[in-house]
Design a protein around this motif. Structure first.
Motif, PDB file in Angstrom:
ATOM      1  N   ALA A  31      18.567  31.665 -15.451  1.00  0.00           N
ATOM      2  CA  ALA A  31      20.034  31.190 -16.258  1.00  0.00           C
ATOM      3  C   ALA A  31      20.970  30.720 -15.473  1.00  0.00           C
ATOM      4  N   SER A  32      21.110  31.604 -14.090  1.00  0.00           N
ATOM      5  CA  SER A  32      22.170  31.251 -13.210  1.00  0.00           C
ATOM      6  C   SER A  32      22.205  30.102 -12.523  1.00  0.00           C
ATOM      7  N   VAL A  33      20.788  29.670 -12.245  1.00  0.00           N
ATOM      8  CA  VAL A  33      20.561  28.329 -11.749  1.00  0.00           C
ATOM      9  C   VAL A  33      20.549  27.079 -12.545  1.00  0.00           C
ATOM     10  N   VAL A  34      20.130  27.230 -13.751  1.00  0.00           N
ATOM     11  CA  VAL A  34      20.314  26.168 -14.643  1.00  0.00           C
ATOM     12  C   VAL A  34      21.614  25.989 -15.328  1.00  0.00           C
ATOM     13  N   ASP A  35      22.462  27.063 -15.301  1.00  0.00           N
ATOM     14  CA  ASP A  35      23.854  26.932 -15.689  1.00  0.00           C
ATOM     15  C   ASP A  35      24.664  26.352 -15.107  1.00  0.00           C
ATOM     16  N   THR A  36      24.136  26.266 -13.744  1.00  0.00           N
ATOM     17  CA  THR A  36      25.220  25.552 -12.724  1.00  0.00           C
ATOM     18  C   THR A  36      25.112  24.021 -12.809  1.00  0.00           C
ATOM     19  N   PHE A  37      24.199  23.757 -13.580  1.00  0.00           N
ATOM     20  CA  PHE A  37      24.254  21.999 -14.121  1.00  0.00           C
ATOM     21  C   PHE A  37      24.985  21.935 -15.306  1.00  0.00           C
ATOM     22  N   LYS A  38      26.159  21.538 -15.183  1.00  0.00           N
ATOM     23  CA  LYS A  38      26.965  21.480 -16.427  1.00  0.00           C
ATOM     24  C   LYS A  38      26.740  19.936 -17.157  1.00  0.00           C
ATOM     25  N   LEU A  39      27.375  20.080 -18.383  1.00  0.00           N
ATOM     26  CA  LEU A  39      27.304  18.709 -19.108  1.00  0.00           C
ATOM     27  C   LEU A  39      28.371  17.831 -18.571  1.00  0.00           C
ATOM     28  N   GLU A  40      29.285  18.511 -17.835  1.00  0.00           N
ATOM     29  CA  GLU A  40      30.524  17.723 -17.161  1.00  0.00           C
ATOM     30  C   GLU A  40      29.927  16.899 -15.872  1.00  0.00           C
ATOM     31  N   ASP A  41      29.020  17.692 -15.231  1.00  0.00           N
ATOM     32  CA  ASP A  41      28.549  17.192 -13.975  1.00  0.00           C
ATOM     33  C   ASP A  41      27.635  15.794 -14.549  1.00  0.00           C
ATOM     34  N   LEU A  42      26.859  15.821 -15.260  1.00  0.00           N
ATOM     35  CA  LEU A  42      26.162  14.757 -15.939  1.00  0.00           C
ATOM     36  C   LEU A  42      27.277  13.856 -16.430  1.00  0.00           C
ATOM     37  N   GLN A  43      28.286  13.789 -17.210  1.00  0.00           N
ATOM     38  CA  GLN A  43      29.293  13.066 -17.669  1.00  0.00           C
ATOM     39  C   GLN A  43      29.886  12.405 -16.372  1.00  0.00           C
ATOM     40  N   ALA A  44      30.192  13.066 -15.239  1.00  0.00           N
ATOM     41  CA  ALA A  44      30.663  12.514 -14.138  1.00  0.00           C
ATOM     42  C   ALA A  44      29.770  11.574 -13.520  1.00  0.00           C
ATOM     43  N   ILE A  45      28.521  11.668 -13.526  1.00  0.00           N
ATOM     44  CA  ILE A  45      27.638  10.879 -13.080  1.00  0.00           C
ATOM     45  C   ILE A  45      27.316   9.605 -13.816  1.00  0.00           C
ATOM     46  N   PHE A  46      27.475   9.634 -15.088  1.00  0.00           N
ATOM     47  CA  PHE A  46      27.394   8.583 -15.951  1.00  0.00           C
ATOM     48  C   PHE A  46      28.676   8.238 -16.740  1.00  0.00           C
ATOM     49  N   ILE A  53      28.308   6.430 -25.495  1.00  0.00           N
ATOM     50  CA  ILE A  53      27.463   7.324 -26.494  1.00  0.00           C
ATOM     51  C   ILE A  53      27.467   8.778 -26.025  1.00  0.00           C
ATOM     52  N   PRO A  54      28.588   9.544 -26.146  1.00  0.00           N
ATOM     53  CA  PRO A  54      28.622  10.752 -25.761  1.00  0.00           C
ATOM     54  C   PRO A  54      27.664  11.828 -26.536  1.00  0.00           C
ATOM     55  N   GLU A  55      27.310  11.518 -27.705  1.00  0.00           N
ATOM     56  CA  GLU A  55      26.467  12.556 -28.436  1.00  0.00           C
ATOM     57  C   GLU A  55      24.929  12.210 -27.694  1.00  0.00           C
ATOM     58  N   LYS A  56      24.639  10.984 -27.265  1.00  0.00           N
ATOM     59  CA  LYS A  56      23.298  10.917 -26.849  1.00  0.00           C
ATOM     60  C   LYS A  56      23.052  11.643 -25.598  1.00  0.00           C
ATOM     61  N   LEU A  57      24.284  11.509 -24.846  1.00  0.00           N
ATOM     62  CA  LEU A  57      24.383  11.920 -23.352  1.00  0.00           C
ATOM     63  C   LEU A  57      24.465  13.649 -23.521  1.00  0.00           C
ATOM     64  N   ALA A  58      24.931  14.020 -24.430  1.00  0.00           N
ATOM     65  CA  ALA A  58      25.090  15.447 -24.590  1.00  0.00           C
ATOM     66  C   ALA A  58      23.574  15.860 -24.973  1.00  0.00           C
ATOM     67  N   ASP A  59      22.692  15.084 -25.887  1.00  0.00           N
ATOM     68  CA  ASP A  59      21.133  15.612 -26.161  1.00  0.00           C
ATOM     69  C   ASP A  59      20.493  15.432 -24.948  1.00  0.00           C
ATOM     70  N   SER A  60      20.893  14.382 -24.159  1.00  0.00           N
ATOM     71  CA  SER A  60      19.960  14.408 -22.847  1.00  0.00           C
ATOM     72  C   SER A  60      20.108  15.461 -21.951  1.00  0.00           C
ATOM     73  N   TYR A  61      21.439  16.014 -21.873  1.00  0.00           N
ATOM     74  CA  TYR A  61      21.776  17.229 -20.935  1.00  0.00           C
ATOM     75  C   TYR A  61      20.966  18.212 -21.609  1.00  0.00           C
TER      76      TYR A  61
END
Length: 199
Positions: A31-46, A53-61
């Motif tokens: 959990a500690s490893v997976v939780d280090t990957f935040k939705l904000e990190d994915l939003q910063a990449i894309f 399409i914020p909803e689809k990006l959240a679903d992808s996350y």
């Protein structure tokens, strides 16, 4: 990701305190490893997708996080099954429990088990070290005795050879001395006869 979405490790058939603790530790670590990957990190990449399409990006996350967790969970389960950790830790629990029972029975029958003092422990360790050192010295002494015996044997042989050589030399000197005396006598006799001839 919400803590309620976390998928705990599946419990195998064998029950055991240590096995359950191991699963709990693995689950928290994952959990500690997976939780280090935040939705904000994915939003910063894309960033464009985050705006369009914020909803689809959240679903992808969510899908990516779930995949990572399930994949790691499956890998951990495979390792646990490969090494039969459930049964081994269960057997360890039983051994510890039996040892505790024996200790409790021994304490109740013979009173509390005395605890050795640090001095007693140190003396025991010192005695073991001294025994090992004594064995090493005895082995070295035996080696030295063997080496001395071999050296003494070689020295005796050399003395015998020298004694033989000395006898031979003395015999040779005796022969030479006799030859020299014979030559001297011969020379003296010849000289005497020569004088007599002149007279």
């Amino acid at each position: 990701m919400d803590s309620s979405d976390k998928v705990p490790f599946e419990l195998q058939s064998a029950e055991g305190v240590r096995y359950h603790k191991l699963l709990s530790v693995l689950d928290r670590s994952l959990a500690s490893v997976v939780d280090t990957f935040k939705l904000e990190d994915l939003q910063a990449i894309f960033p464009d997708l985050a705006q369009e399409i914020p909803e689809k990006l959240a679903d992808s996350y969510e899908q990516i996080s779930s995949y990572l967790r399930n994949s790691a969970n499956a890998d951990f389960q495979a390792i646990l099954m490969q090494y039969d950790m459930a049964n081994k830790l269960s057997a360890l629990d039983k051994l510890v429990s039996k040892a505790a029972e024996r200790k409790a029975a021994s304490t109740s029958e013979h009173g509390p088990v005395s605890i050795m003092s640090p001095d007693t422990i140190n003396r025991g360790r010192s005695a073991a070290i001294k025994r090992a050192e004594l064995e090493r010295l005895e082995t070295r002494l035996a080696q030295l005795k063997e080496e001395n015996a071999q050296s003494l044997s070689a020295l005796t042989q050399q003395r015998e050879v020298l004694a033989d050589e000395r006898k031979k030399l003395e015999a040779t000197i005796g022969v030479v001395s006799k030859v020299c005396r014979l030559e001297e006598a011969t020379t003296s006799l010849c000289y005497t006869r020569h004088l007599q001839t002149k007279v």
